[in-house]
Design an enzyme around this catalytic site. Structure first.
Site, PDB file in Angstrom:
ATOM      1  CG  HIS A 119       1.153  44.801  77.715  1.00 24.63           C
ATOM      2  ND1 HIS A 119       0.024  44.836  78.489  1.00 24.63           N
ATOM      3  CD2 HIS A 119       1.868  43.737  78.161  1.00 24.63           C
ATOM      4  CE1 HIS A 119       0.060  43.847  79.380  1.00 24.63           C
ATOM      5  NE2 HIS A 119       1.164  43.160  79.183  1.00 24.63           N
ATOM      6  CB  ALA A 167      18.813  27.928  64.720  1.00 26.93           C
ATOM      7  NE  ARG A 173      12.259  43.863  57.355  1.00 26.17           N
ATOM      8  CZ  ARG A 173      13.315  44.640  57.320  1.00 26.17           C
ATOM      9  NH1 ARG A 173      14.011  44.718  56.225  1.00 26.17           N
ATOM     10  NH2 ARG A 173      13.685  45.338  58.351  1.00 26.17           N
TER      11      ARG A 173
END
Length: 193
Positions: A119, A167, A173
């Site tokens: 959205h 993990a 980025r």
């Protein structure tokens, strides 16, 4: 014993079904452990390289998986490409545009890899946010990458060849090749070059 026979038959039937599903292309061999969710809609395409493993079998995996593997290409032209000998365990890969995963990658349980936020922020009209569709930015995971369990790979990310994502990381980025990155947001903690 009967359950084992049923599971083998179900897996063979599912494999036959996806081999004949429009928009799914398998290069020779596909290994299924358990039954994944593979969904191609609206002209999307999924390419699976030779000897890809999709593991949805919680019983025979060293971590607990909360869901089966899910590959979802759900927009016109959406493409998911997975290179040969890559293993994916109980993770979701959801493409609006393009997600490319290289060869010999390991994606541990419960990872989320998606190229759109779903959205728009829509702060000028929050009442309509639910009716919007987010913009997509391609994801590129290069060869020989290992992504640790419960990691999230966000839109527009590139992860360089040979890198490891710790993990529980949230990758926001570009991560260079041959390094270890971890955290939220993920940062390079060690470079091997």
């Amino acid at each position: 014993m009967l359950k084992l026979v049923y599971n083998k038959i179900a897996k063979r039937l599912y494999l036959t079904k996806i081999k004949f599903t429009k928009g799914i292309f398998i290069d020779r061999k596909l290994r299924l452990r358990g039954i994944p969710i593979i969904d191609v809609r609206k002209g999307g395409v999924i390419y699976l390289g030779n000897d890809v493993t999709l593991n949805s079998d919680n019983r025979n995996y060293h971590l607990n998986m909360h869901s089966p593997v899910k590959l979802f290409a759900d927009r016109p032209g959406a493409t998911i490409t997975i290179g040969s000998k890559t293993r994916i365990h109980g993770s979701c890969i959801h493409a609006y545009k393009s997600i490319r995963i290289g060869s010999r990658c390991g994606i541990a349980a419960n990872c989320q890899i998606f190229d759109s936020n779903g959205h728009e922020l829509s702060f000028d009209n929050v009442e309509n946010r639910i009716n919007t569709a987010g913009k997509s930015k391609p994801i590129n995971i290069e060869d020989d990458v290992w992504i640790g369990a419960n990691s999230i790979i966000l839109p527009g990310v590139t992860i360089g060849k040979g890198s490891v994502i710790g993990a529980g990381s949230v990758v926001t980025r570009k991560i260079p090749s041959m390094c270890i990155a971890a955290g939220n947001p993920a940062r390079v903690i060690k470079s091997i070059q």
